[in-house]
Write an enzyme that holds these catalytic residues in place. Structure first.
Site, mmCIF file in Angstrom:
data_model
loop_
_atom_site.group_PDB
_atom_site.id
_atom_site.type_symbol
_atom_site.label_atom_id
_atom_site.label_comp_id
_atom_site.label_asym_id
_atom_site.label_seq_id
_atom_site.Cartn_x
_atom_site.Cartn_y
_atom_site.Cartn_z
ATOM 1 N N CYS A 172 4.377 4.198 9.610
ATOM 2 C CA CYS A 172 5.172 3.489 8.597
ATOM 3 C C CYS A 172 6.647 3.857 8.524
ATOM 4 O O CYS A 172 7.494 2.972 8.483
ATOM 5 C CB CYS A 172 4.550 3.688 7.230
ATOM 6 S SG CYS A 172 3.037 2.756 7.038
ATOM 7 N N LYS A 227 8.435 -1.383 -1.348
ATOM 8 C CA LYS A 227 7.619 -0.666 -0.363
ATOM 9 C C LYS A 227 8.498 -0.051 0.729
ATOM 10 O O LYS A 227 8.374 1.116 1.078
ATOM 11 C CB LYS A 227 6.589 -1.629 0.244
ATOM 12 C CG LYS A 227 5.870 -1.106 1.467
ATOM 13 C CD LYS A 227 5.005 0.117 1.152
ATOM 14 C CE LYS A 227 4.618 0.851 2.398
ATOM 15 N NZ LYS A 227 3.235 0.882 2.699
ATOM 16 N N GLU A 276 0.831 -1.193 0.000
ATOM 17 C CA GLU A 276 0.000 0.000 0.000
ATOM 18 C C GLU A 276 0.863 1.240 0.000
ATOM 19 O O GLU A 276 1.817 1.324 0.751
ATOM 20 C CB GLU A 276 -0.855 -0.022 1.281
ATOM 21 C CG GLU A 276 -2.048 0.832 1.184
ATOM 22 C CD GLU A 276 -2.785 0.589 -0.112
ATOM 23 O OE1 GLU A 276 -2.750 1.509 -0.953
ATOM 24 O OE2 GLU A 276 -3.346 -0.496 -0.319
HETATM 25 C C1 UDX Z 1 -1.307 -2.513 8.987
HETATM 26 C C2 UDX Z 1 0.206 -2.591 9.118
HETATM 27 O O1 UDX Z 1 0.603 -1.919 10.285
HETATM 28 C C3 UDX Z 1 0.903 -1.997 7.943
HETATM 29 O O2 UDX Z 1 2.276 -2.304 7.999
HETATM 30 C C4 UDX Z 1 0.386 -2.558 6.702
HETATM 31 O O3 UDX Z 1 0.923 -1.876 5.603
HETATM 32 C C5 UDX Z 1 -1.122 -2.598 6.663
HETATM 33 O O4 UDX Z 1 -1.695 -3.123 7.843
HETATM 34 P P1 UDX Z 1 -3.017 -0.656 9.619
HETATM 35 O O5 UDX Z 1 -4.161 -1.056 8.771
HETATM 36 O O6 UDX Z 1 -2.756 0.800 9.808
HETATM 37 O O7 UDX Z 1 -1.668 -1.149 9.022
HETATM 38 O O8 UDX Z 1 -3.069 -1.430 11.003
HETATM 39 P P2 UDX Z 1 -4.202 -1.440 12.080
HETATM 40 O O9 UDX Z 1 -5.021 -0.206 11.967
HETATM 41 O O10 UDX Z 1 -3.554 -1.802 13.366
HETATM 42 O O11 UDX Z 1 -5.161 -2.641 11.615
HETATM 43 C C6 UDX Z 1 -4.854 -3.984 11.674
HETATM 44 C C7 UDX Z 1 -6.113 -4.757 12.085
HETATM 45 O O12 UDX Z 1 -5.872 -6.156 12.004
HETATM 46 C C8 UDX Z 1 -6.595 -4.495 13.513
HETATM 47 O O13 UDX Z 1 -7.917 -4.001 13.500
HETATM 48 C C9 UDX Z 1 -6.522 -5.875 14.192
HETATM 49 O O14 UDX Z 1 -7.566 -6.097 15.112
HETATM 50 C C10 UDX Z 1 -6.610 -6.821 13.021
HETATM 51 N N1 UDX Z 1 -6.068 -8.150 13.266
HETATM 52 C C11 UDX Z 1 -4.817 -8.317 13.764
HETATM 53 C C12 UDX Z 1 -6.841 -9.274 12.972
HETATM 54 O O15 UDX Z 1 -7.989 -9.152 12.553
HETATM 55 N N2 UDX Z 1 -6.315 -10.516 13.176
HETATM 56 C C13 UDX Z 1 -5.077 -10.713 13.689
HETATM 57 O O16 UDX Z 1 -4.647 -11.854 13.872
HETATM 58 C C14 UDX Z 1 -4.302 -9.567 13.988
HETATM 59 C C1 UDX Z 2 3.493 7.397 4.374
HETATM 60 C C2 UDX Z 2 3.753 7.360 2.857
HETATM 61 O O1 UDX Z 2 3.623 8.685 2.325
HETATM 62 C C3 UDX Z 2 2.787 6.404 2.186
HETATM 63 O O2 UDX Z 2 3.082 6.317 0.794
HETATM 64 C C4 UDX Z 2 2.922 5.042 2.843
HETATM 65 O O3 UDX Z 2 2.068 4.094 2.259
HETATM 66 C C5 UDX Z 2 2.661 5.142 4.326
HETATM 67 O O4 UDX Z 2 3.560 6.089 4.915
HETATM 68 P P1 UDX Z 2 1.771 8.593 5.975
HETATM 69 O O5 UDX Z 2 2.604 8.060 7.073
HETATM 70 O O6 UDX Z 2 0.318 8.441 6.048
HETATM 71 O O7 UDX Z 2 2.211 7.958 4.586
HETATM 72 O O8 UDX Z 2 2.034 10.159 5.879
HETATM 73 P P2 UDX Z 2 2.970 11.153 5.073
HETATM 74 O O9 UDX Z 2 2.103 12.165 4.443
HETATM 75 O O10 UDX Z 2 3.938 10.470 4.208
HETATM 76 O O11 UDX Z 2 3.721 11.906 6.267
HETATM 77 C C6 UDX Z 2 4.564 11.224 7.169
HETATM 78 C C7 UDX Z 2 5.165 12.186 8.147
HETATM 79 O O12 UDX Z 2 6.114 13.036 7.528
HETATM 80 C C8 UDX Z 2 4.153 13.120 8.822
HETATM 81 O O13 UDX Z 2 4.447 13.237 10.181
HETATM 82 C C9 UDX Z 2 4.369 14.434 8.096
HETATM 83 O O14 UDX Z 2 3.998 15.544 8.873
HETATM 84 C C10 UDX Z 2 5.853 14.392 7.840
HETATM 85 N N1 UDX Z 2 6.310 15.233 6.712
HETATM 86 C C11 UDX Z 2 5.885 14.980 5.446
HETATM 87 C C12 UDX Z 2 7.219 16.261 6.932
HETATM 88 O O15 UDX Z 2 7.638 16.484 8.074
HETATM 89 N N2 UDX Z 2 7.654 17.016 5.868
HETATM 90 C C13 UDX Z 2 7.256 16.783 4.584
HETATM 91 O O16 UDX Z 2 7.688 17.499 3.675
HETATM 92 C C14 UDX Z 2 6.324 15.740 4.379
#
Ligand code: UDX
Ligand code: UDX
Length: 466
Positions: free
Chosen positions: A278, A222, A163
């Site tokens: 991430c 990624k 993603e």
């Molecule tokens: C997660 C990962 O952190 C990220 O690295 C990846 O790219 C996408 O999945 P995110 O969706 O942000 O990101 O995580 P989170 O919001 O914590 O959701 C994961 C969900 O999985 C939780 O709701 C948790 O309850 C569920 N889960 C976890 C299951 O349903 N079964 C399991 O065994 C473990």
């Molecule tokens: C990031 C990646 O952009 C996305 O492609 C990946 O799938 C998941 O991780 P996200 O973590 O949601 O996404 O946010 P992003 O907009 O990338 O910002 C990450 C952090 O960097 C934030 O705390 C943001 O405030 C900071 N940031 C971003 C800066 O400090 N300066 C910048 O110029 C851009």
């Protein structure tokens, strides 16, 4: 080509929920079921009141409203959904390990493995299994091993489909993706599986934006994409420290270098430090993998991106302390923003947490105002650090519902998140409410320096000397 009629996604989090909502919306002929072991989360996804969805993303509730209970379902019946699906996405969390080998660096894959074992136990017919979670390179091999050794004759194709959505713009990133990456085996059945998944994305994206690679390239890309993005922020943040010591202005430097088309203008905003679930996790993973293969110079190179980020957060907090006459003990500091960036309620790894922690160590009193983050979350983030007792966190930190209450009799305001509304605040009246001299520390460079100074504020911002 085998047709996909039913999709199951394990994990209804920030990634799984929005991604599946968009797929269901764009592919009305496919039934999409998102499952999660967390009952509360599933109940929230099913809430009549769309403002109660567990994830806040602009445009998400409209997409959910259109498709939910038509071809988009949220459920806790994991086994049933696995059994019925032709294609299974794994989108569970992969936190950094907090124990054992690789502690603090490697990804904890126990949830991924549990998912694979669950699929192996339940599946009765052939499945395409898609890794959506960000994983260390070669995790697909582990999933393969588990699935291929069940001996019940079911055939699996494993794909990696990382993603790239950023929080706050997830729906737009999904609908207008720069690229979709699909990794899989280069065998005939592997290629077929890649084409099947490609055809889903081609419902709304031009074919040339869907890139097919081998499994390992996809998994590694990624991590590398996030490492490069984070590296740009650490690079400009390192320069912001130098700008503060000289007469250079980091915004002018960003603009000047960003005009070089080889460098490009994006992701060059100096800040109090990057956060989010991430960047740090993925770099730690990259570092761990490099170390595992004996590439210590490469590991150190990427580790430096995290070190600069930690330095930036610490530097911001220390500047507040030294500017407030070297003591913040008993002083009230208003925090504007707690989320790791604007337009999200997500606080994972937010710079605000670490800045607060440093100030709390100096006995500051912090009052937090964030338009989307709950008090419960602020306390949970601080408690998780284990720096002091839960009672102490509640004694020193208050969370309020409006910026005025936070500013009242405060010594300083620190801007931690770049919420648009902070630009429009009634700064004159906030100034009146504060103790004098009134300080503002702008960790996001969102305010007009001349305007703030004309009101009377002592205004500091990242990347510029006083
Ligand atoms: C997660 C990962 O952190 C990220 O690295 C990846 O790219 C996408 O999945 P995110 O969706 O942000 O990101 O995580 P989170 O919001 O914590 O959701 C994961 C969900 O999985 C939780 O709701 C948790 O309850 C569920 N889960 C976890 C299951 O349903 N079964 C399991 O065994 C473990
Ligand atoms: C990031 C990646 O952009 C996305 O492609 C990946 O799938 C998941 O991780 P996200 O973590 O949601 O996404 O946010 P992003 O907009 O990338 O910002 C990450 C952090 O960097 C934030 O705390 C943001 O405030 C900071 N940031 C971003 C800066 O400090 N300066 C910048 O110029 C851009």
């Amino acid at each position: 080509m085998k047709e996909v009629k039913k999709i199951c996604c394990i994990g209804a989090g920030y990634v799984g929920g929005p991604t599946m909502s968009v797929i269901a919306n764009k592919c009305p002929e496919i039934q999409v079921t998102v499952v999660d072991i967390n009952e509360k989360r599933i109940a929230a996804w099913n809430d009549e009141d769309l403002d109660k969805l567990p994830v806040y993303e602009p445009g998400l509730k409209e997409v959910v409203a259109e498709s939910r209970n038509k071809n988009l379902f949220f459920s806790t019946e994991v086994d049933k959904a696995i059994d019925e699906a032709d294609m299974i996405f794994i989108s569970v969390n992969t936190p950094t390990k907090t124990y054992g080998k690789g502690k603090g660096e490697a990804a904890d894959l126990k949830y991924i493995e549990l998912c694979a074992r669950n699929i192996a136990r339940v599946a009765k017919d052939d499945k395409i299994v898609v890794e959506k979670s960000t994983l260390p390179v070669r995790t697909a091999q582990a999933i393969k091993d588990i699935l291929h050794n069940t001996g019940n004759g079911v055939k699996y194709e494993i794909l990696s489909n990382p993603e790239f959505l950023a929080e706050g713009t997830a729906i737009d990133d999904l609908l207008n993706a720069d690229r979709v990456l699909i990794g899989g085996d280069d065998t005939p059945s592997g290629k077929e599986a890649k084409n099947i998944l490609s055809s889903i994305y081609e419902h709304w994206l031009p074919k040339e934006r869907v890139l097919q690679t081998n499994l390992w390239s996809s998994e590694l890309s990624k991590l590398v994409a996030n490492a490069f993005l984070a590296q740009r922020i650490s690079s400009i943040n390192s320069i912001s420290a130098l700008c503060e010591k000289t007469d250079a202005n980091v915004a002018e430097v960003s603009r000047a270098i960003g005009k070089d088309s080889r460098i490009g203008p994006k992701f060059l905003n100096a800040s109090v430090g990057f956060g989010g679930s991430c960047f740090q996790k993925d770099i730690l993973n990259l570092v761990y993998i490099c170390k595992t293969y004996g590439l210590s110079e490469v590991a150190e190179y990427w580790d430096q991106v995290i070190k600069i980020n930690d330095y930036q957060k610490r530097r911001f907090a220390e500047n507040i302390i030294s500017t407030l006459y070297n003591t913040v003990s008993g002083k009230k500091i208003a925090f504007y923003g707690w989320a790791f960036k604007k337009d999200t309620n997500d606080t994972r790894e937010s710079a605000a947490i670490y800045v607060a922690d440093t100030l709390l160590e100096e006995q500051a009193e912090i009052v937090v105002y964030d338009p989307k983050v709950s008090a419960e979350q602020v306390y949970a983030d601080l408690d998780y650090l284990n720096t002091r007792s839960e009672a102490e966190n509640r004694r020193l930190v208050k969370v309020v519902n409006n910026p005025e209450e936070a500013a009242k009799e405060a010594h300083a305001i620190a801007i931690l998140t770049e919420w648009d509304e902070f630009k429009e605040l009634p700064w004159e009246s906030l100034y009146e409410m504060m103790l004098k001299p009134a300080f503002v520390f702008d960790g996001r460079r969102i305010l007009d320096k001349h305007y703030m100074k004309s009101i009377g504020f002592d205004y500091y911002r990242i990347g510029e000397g006083k």
